[in-house]
Scaffold this motif. Structure first.
Motif, PDB file in Angstrom:
ATOM      1  N   ILE A 188      77.452  -3.590  33.109  1.00  0.00           N
ATOM      2  CA  ILE A 188      77.765  -2.153  33.043  1.00  0.00           C
ATOM      3  C   ILE A 188      77.244  -1.439  34.280  1.00  0.00           C
ATOM      4  O   ILE A 188      77.928  -0.596  34.872  1.00  0.00           O
ATOM      5  CB  ILE A 188      77.175  -1.528  31.771  1.00  0.00           C
ATOM      6  N   VAL A 189      76.022  -1.780  34.675  1.00  0.00           N
ATOM      7  CA  VAL A 189      75.421  -1.173  35.864  1.00  0.00           C
ATOM      8  C   VAL A 189      76.317  -1.378  37.076  1.00  0.00           C
ATOM      9  O   VAL A 189      76.618  -0.446  37.827  1.00  0.00           O
ATOM     10  CB  VAL A 189      74.021  -1.774  36.134  1.00  0.00           C
ATOM     11  N   THR A 190      76.763  -2.614  37.281  1.00  0.00           N
ATOM     12  CA  THR A 190      77.558  -2.932  38.457  1.00  0.00           C
ATOM     13  C   THR A 190      78.939  -2.309  38.393  1.00  0.00           C
ATOM     14  O   THR A 190      79.454  -1.819  39.400  1.00  0.00           O
ATOM     15  CB  THR A 190      77.681  -4.461  38.613  1.00  0.00           C
ATOM     16  N   ILE A 191      79.554  -2.319  37.213  1.00  0.00           N
ATOM     17  CA  ILE A 191      80.880  -1.708  37.049  1.00  0.00           C
ATOM     18  C   ILE A 191      80.818  -0.223  37.373  1.00  0.00           C
ATOM     19  O   ILE A 191      81.729   0.339  37.996  1.00  0.00           O
ATOM     20  CB  ILE A 191      81.395  -1.915  35.610  1.00  0.00           C
ATOM     21  N   LEU A 192      79.749   0.438  36.978  1.00  0.00           N
ATOM     22  CA  LEU A 192      79.579   1.861  37.280  1.00  0.00           C
ATOM     23  C   LEU A 192      79.315   2.075  38.766  1.00  0.00           C
ATOM     24  O   LEU A 192      79.812   3.036  39.377  1.00  0.00           O
ATOM     25  CB  LEU A 192      78.407   2.433  36.480  1.00  0.00           C
ATOM     26  N   ASN A 193      78.539   1.183  39.344  1.00  0.00           N
ATOM     27  CA  ASN A 193      78.082   1.377  40.718  1.00  0.00           C
ATOM     28  C   ASN A 193      79.155   1.097  41.766  1.00  0.00           C
ATOM     29  O   ASN A 193      79.291   1.830  42.750  1.00  0.00           O
ATOM     30  CB  ASN A 193      76.885   0.455  40.976  1.00  0.00           C
ATOM     31  N   TYR A 194      79.925   0.041  41.565  1.00  0.00           N
ATOM     32  CA  TYR A 194      80.826  -0.450  42.603  1.00  0.00           C
ATOM     33  C   TYR A 194      81.842   0.588  43.107  1.00  0.00           C
ATOM     34  O   TYR A 194      81.900   0.863  44.316  1.00  0.00           O
ATOM     35  CB  TYR A 194      81.545  -1.712  42.123  1.00  0.00           C
ATOM     36  N   PRO A 195      82.677   1.190  42.233  1.00  0.00           N
ATOM     37  CA  PRO A 195      83.698   2.119  42.741  1.00  0.00           C
ATOM     38  C   PRO A 195      83.117   3.371  43.387  1.00  0.00           C
ATOM     39  O   PRO A 195      83.677   3.892  44.353  1.00  0.00           O
ATOM     40  CB  PRO A 195      84.515   2.469  41.487  1.00  0.00           C
ATOM     41  N   VAL A 196      81.993   3.849  42.852  1.00  0.00           N
ATOM     42  CA  VAL A 196      81.362   5.053  43.400  1.00  0.00           C
ATOM     43  C   VAL A 196      80.816   4.778  44.796  1.00  0.00           C
ATOM     44  O   VAL A 196      81.047   5.546  45.738  1.00  0.00           O
ATOM     45  CB  VAL A 196      80.233   5.547  42.469  1.00  0.00           C
ATOM     46  N   GLU A 197      80.093   3.670  44.946  1.00  0.00           N
ATOM     47  CA  GLU A 197      79.518   3.326  46.244  1.00  0.00           C
ATOM     48  C   GLU A 197      80.609   3.003  47.264  1.00  0.00           C
ATOM     49  O   GLU A 197      80.514   3.395  48.434  1.00  0.00           O
ATOM     50  CB  GLU A 197      78.563   2.134  46.094  1.00  0.00           C
ATOM     51  N   LYS A 198      81.642   2.297  46.835  1.00  0.00           N
ATOM     52  CA  LYS A 198      82.741   1.939  47.737  1.00  0.00           C
ATOM     53  C   LYS A 198      83.440   3.189  48.265  1.00  0.00           C
ATOM     54  O   LYS A 198      83.748   3.292  49.470  1.00  0.00           O
ATOM     55  CB  LYS A 198      83.742   1.047  47.012  1.00  0.00           C
ATOM     56  N   LYS A 199      83.708   4.132  47.380  1.00  0.00           N
ATOM     57  CA  LYS A 199      84.367   5.377  47.779  1.00  0.00           C
ATOM     58  C   LYS A 199      83.506   6.160  48.776  1.00  0.00           C
ATOM     59  O   LYS A 199      84.017   6.709  49.762  1.00  0.00           O
ATOM     60  CB  LYS A 199      84.651   6.229  46.537  1.00  0.00           C
ATOM     61  N   ALA A 200      82.205   6.203  48.533  1.00  0.00           N
ATOM     62  CA  ALA A 200      81.294   6.916  49.426  1.00  0.00           C
ATOM     63  C   ALA A 200      81.236   6.247  50.800  1.00  0.00           C
ATOM     64  O   ALA A 200      81.195   6.917  51.839  1.00  0.00           O
ATOM     65  CB  ALA A 200      79.899   6.995  48.812  1.00  0.00           C
ATOM     66  N   MET A 201      81.252   4.927  50.813  1.00  0.00           N
ATOM     67  CA  MET A 201      81.238   4.209  52.093  1.00  0.00           C
ATOM     68  C   MET A 201      82.512   4.466  52.885  1.00  0.00           C
ATOM     69  O   MET A 201      82.477   4.678  54.097  1.00  0.00           O
ATOM     70  CB  MET A 201      81.054   2.705  51.842  1.00  0.00           C
ATOM     71  N   ALA A 202      83.652   4.454  52.186  1.00  0.00           N
ATOM     72  CA  ALA A 202      84.932   4.721  52.851  1.00  0.00           C
ATOM     73  C   ALA A 202      84.945   6.135  53.426  1.00  0.00           C
ATOM     74  O   ALA A 202      85.451   6.369  54.537  1.00  0.00           O
ATOM     75  CB  ALA A 202      86.081   4.529  51.867  1.00  0.00           C
ATOM     76  N   ARG A 203      84.406   7.086  52.687  1.00  0.00           N
ATOM     77  CA  ARG A 203      84.345   8.467  53.149  1.00  0.00           C
ATOM     78  C   ARG A 203      83.452   8.587  54.381  1.00  0.00           C
ATOM     79  O   ARG A 203      83.783   9.279  55.347  1.00  0.00           O
ATOM     80  CB  ARG A 203      83.803   9.356  52.031  1.00  0.00           C
ATOM     81  N   ALA A 204      82.323   7.888  54.368  1.00  0.00           N
ATOM     82  CA  ALA A 204      81.405   7.913  55.508  1.00  0.00           C
ATOM     83  C   ALA A 204      82.084   7.364  56.762  1.00  0.00           C
ATOM     84  O   ALA A 204      81.935   7.914  57.858  1.00  0.00           O
ATOM     85  CB  ALA A 204      80.152   7.101  55.182  1.00  0.00           C
ATOM     86  N   VAL A 205      82.852   6.288  56.609  1.00  0.00           N
ATOM     87  CA  VAL A 205      83.560   5.702  57.749  1.00  0.00           C
ATOM     88  C   VAL A 205      84.608   6.683  58.285  1.00  0.00           C
ATOM     89  O   VAL A 205      84.766   6.830  59.503  1.00  0.00           O
ATOM     90  CB  VAL A 205      84.231   4.366  57.343  1.00  0.00           C
TER      91      VAL A 205
END
Length: 258
Positions: A188-205
């Motif tokens: 559950i932790v990873t499922i919650l974390n993955y899309p949020v972190e990925k989106k933030a990284m893409a935005r930063a790039v």
């Protein structure tokens, strides 16, 4: 013919044993890949931390600059206290509307500082925009933030559960229940974390590209740091799924022996 073979005495048990072995091998491979990803994160993090960014801005200054430019003047940027640094690291607090950065992120003019600062500011933007996944993740911030750090204890506890099951058959089911709960928790932790972190990284790039916040070489180094994090997150999902299947097979094997 096939049905009679499967229904023969011992066939089901042999099938479960074979399935357990296959899943265990796949789990071992996934663990190795996840460990390699973690090593890549550490190496990339420290390499980037030794190289000064072309903007000449500390992580704290860059975070403040982007927050102000994006209209998030109400979001604070603060240095992590000792306990925050120890348990949470660099993170965005939804309750305090604050980007918290470690000492060597907030005060250093490195590529790693830029990467971490921009990604956490991107999380603040998700919060401002009402991103549901981000808000749910942040309400369980302790779970989301600890996801990367949970991998090693996750594996160790799994091994201890296995040892306990083998050494004390009477507590087999209790051990399995706790093992399954821990695995589901990690999943559950990873499922919650993955899309949020990925989106933030893409935005930063995108910010780096659109607003010239990094050179082409710097962007590639930062992308590698981000990719290592995403691979590690993805492998955590795989490990959690395989471990859950493994524990289910263990339950079925234990039931067959009774």
């Amino acid at each position: 013919m096939i049905y009679s073979l499967l229904s023969a005495p011992g066939a089901a048990a042999d099938g479960l044993t074979m399935a357990y072995i296959i899943v265990s091998v796949l789990l071992g491979i996934a663990i190795v890949v996840a460990l390699i990803a973690q090593i890549a994160i550490i190496v990339g993090y420290f390499r980037g931390n030794r190289r000064e960014n072309s903007l000449g801005l500390t992580g704290g200054e860059l975070a403040r600059k982007v927050l102000d430019e994006k209209g998030m003047t109400d979001v604070k940027v603060k240095k992590c206290t000792f306990l925050r640094a120890l348990f949470f690291g660099n993170h965005y607090s939804i309750s305090k509307k604050t980007v918290y950065l470690r000492k060597y992120t907030i005060d250093k003019k490195s590529l790693t500082s830029s990467a971490m600062a921009l990604q956490k500011v991107a999380l603040a933007e998700q919060h401002r925009n009402g991103d549901k996944k981000m808000i749910v993740r942040s309400r369980l911030q302790g779970l989301g933030i600890f996801a990367p750090a949970m991998f090693i204890p996750f594996v160790i506890i799994g091994i201890l559960v296995d040892a306990l099951v083998l050494a004390y058959p009477l507590v087999t089911y209790i051990a399995i229940v706790f093992g399954v709960l821990f695995i589901v928790f990690g999943f559950i932790v990873t499922i919650l974390n993955y899309p949020v972190e990925k989106k933030a990284m893409a935005r930063a790039v995108r910010w780096m590209e659109e607003e010239n916040l990094a050179t082409a070489e710097e962007k590639e180094i930062i992308r590698k740091i981000y990719r290592s994090y995403l691979i590690e997150y993805a492998m955590q999902i795989v490990v959690a799924i395989l471990r859950l299947i493994q524990m289910i097979l263990k339950i079925l094997m234990a039931a067959k022996k009774r």
